[in-house]
Design a protein around this motif. Structure first.
Motif, short mmCIF file in Angstrom:
data_model
loop_
_atom_site.label_atom_id
_atom_site.label_comp_id
_atom_site.label_asym_id
_atom_site.label_seq_id
_atom_site.Cartn_x
_atom_site.Cartn_y
_atom_site.Cartn_z
N UNK A 1 0.83 -1.20 0.00
CA UNK A 1 0.00 0.00 0.00
C UNK A 1 0.87 1.26 0.00
N UNK A 2 1.97 1.22 0.76
CA UNK A 2 2.87 2.38 0.79
C UNK A 2 3.53 2.59 -0.57
N UNK A 3 3.90 1.51 -1.22
CA UNK A 3 4.50 1.62 -2.55
C UNK A 3 3.51 2.23 -3.53
N UNK A 4 2.27 1.74 -3.49
CA UNK A 4 1.24 2.30 -4.38
C UNK A 4 1.02 3.78 -4.08
N UNK B 1 -2.80 4.55 -2.16
CA UNK B 1 -2.76 3.73 -0.95
C UNK B 1 -3.92 2.75 -0.92
N UNK B 2 -5.08 3.16 -1.43
CA UNK B 2 -6.24 2.27 -1.45
C UNK B 2 -6.08 1.15 -2.48
N UNK B 3 -5.57 1.48 -3.66
CA UNK B 3 -5.43 0.44 -4.68
C UNK B 3 -5.25 1.03 -6.07
N UNK B 4 -4.81 0.18 -7.00
CA UNK B 4 -4.61 0.64 -8.37
C UNK B 4 -5.92 1.03 -9.04
N UNK B 5 -6.97 0.26 -8.76
CA UNK B 5 -8.28 0.57 -9.36
C UNK B 5 -8.77 1.93 -8.90
N UNK B 6 -8.64 2.20 -7.60
CA UNK B 6 -9.07 3.49 -7.07
C UNK B 6 -8.26 4.63 -7.68
N UNK B 7 -6.96 4.40 -7.88
CA UNK B 7 -6.10 5.42 -8.47
C UNK B 7 -6.51 5.71 -9.91
N UNK B 8 -6.73 4.66 -10.69
CA UNK B 8 -7.08 4.84 -12.10
C UNK B 8 -8.45 5.51 -12.25
#
Length: 280
Positions: free
Chosen positions: A170-173, A213-220
């Protein structure tokens, strides 16, 4: 104690805290753009300068009891005040329900503290979102006094939350999200005349931190939704001639709205899109 008990307590506390924070955000929205301290002087009526009594500082209730007027001079008090308070209270409650769902209530100490820290981080973002949206609509500004501390608050709380449960992914994301959104908005600002303002660029990094931090889907989804919502709103304004092409339409509120779409529905939207394409 059943799992529902701490969940209900968390929602109740978050909603009540939101009402109180909403009252404070009214001060922030009024004073920060003017460069005035949010601590001093005490709140007063802008018409007669009479100090606001403590009993008149109860969120929403006081405005209703006073019928939207100053107790001393009867000057009208903007309905924005109770709206901001109520909206922040509801917003905090919904954020708490998203970050602390009834079906996933931690029972062990470290996961529980981790969840609380992440909840605090997102409640900070919720409060900052309300203040920034109102200020950007009224003044076309995203003040550093709100945006920059959000890097520190979000970074520390989310890092501590991840560290307690060893969720280093999560920190990396979060780091990737911060860098990706900041650099993307920076490129738009440098490469497109009249593109992203400096305030938008700074805010993009904050939103990327949280969404990543939440996730790749949330980021996109959160990144794309900002342009979709902002674009649709701009088209409507232009079609109805509410604004000219050269007129300034603040993008900050749509960045924030898009980010929260990512927070609340990023996983669902991404899964649905991939399923539509036959990739999930």
């Amino acid at each position: 104690m059943t799992a529902a008990a701490p969940w209900l307590v968390a929602l109740f506390v978050a909603g009540g805290l939101g009402l109180l924070i909403g009252s404070f955000l009214n001060v922030v929205v009024h004073r920060v753009p003017a460069g005035v301290s949010i601590a001093r002087p005490a709140s007063a009526c802008p018409s007669c300068s009479s100090p606001i009594r403590r009993r008149d500082n109860v969120p929403v209730v006081s405005w209703l009891a006073l019928r939207g007027r100053c107790r001393d001079c009867s000057a009208a008090i903007s309905a924005r005040y109770p709206i901001v308070e109520l909206a922040t209270g509801v917003f905090f409650l919904v954020v708490a329900a998203r970050l602390w769902p009834l079906t996933d209530v931690p029972t062990e100490v470290l996961p529980l503290v981790s969840r609380l820290l992440s909840l605090l981080a997102f409640l900070w973002l919720a409060g900052a979102s309300v203040a920034l949206a109102v200020i950007d609509v009224e003044h076309h500004r995203l003040p550093d006094a709100i945006v920059l501390p959000s890097y520190a608050v979000g970074g520390v709380l989310l890092a501590a939350s991840s560290a307690l449960v060893g969720d280093w992914a999560a920190l990396l994301r979060a780091g990737v999200g911060l860098a990706a959104m900041f650099l993307f908005y920076l490129a738009l600002g440098l490469g497109w005349k009249g593109g992203m303002a400096l305030g938008d660029i700074k805010l993009a990094g904050v939103l990327g931190l949280y969404l990543g931090w939440l996730g790749w889907a949330e980021l996109a989804v959160g990144s794309f939704a900002a342009f979709l919502l902002g674009g649709l709103f701009s088209v409507v304004l232009l079609a109805t001639r509410r604004v000219q092409r050269s007129g300034g339409i603040p993008f900050g509120p749509w960045m924030l709205a898009g980010a929260w779409v990512g927070v609340f529905a990023g996983g669902i939207v991404a899964t649905g899109y991939l399923t539509l394409l036959g990739l999930a």
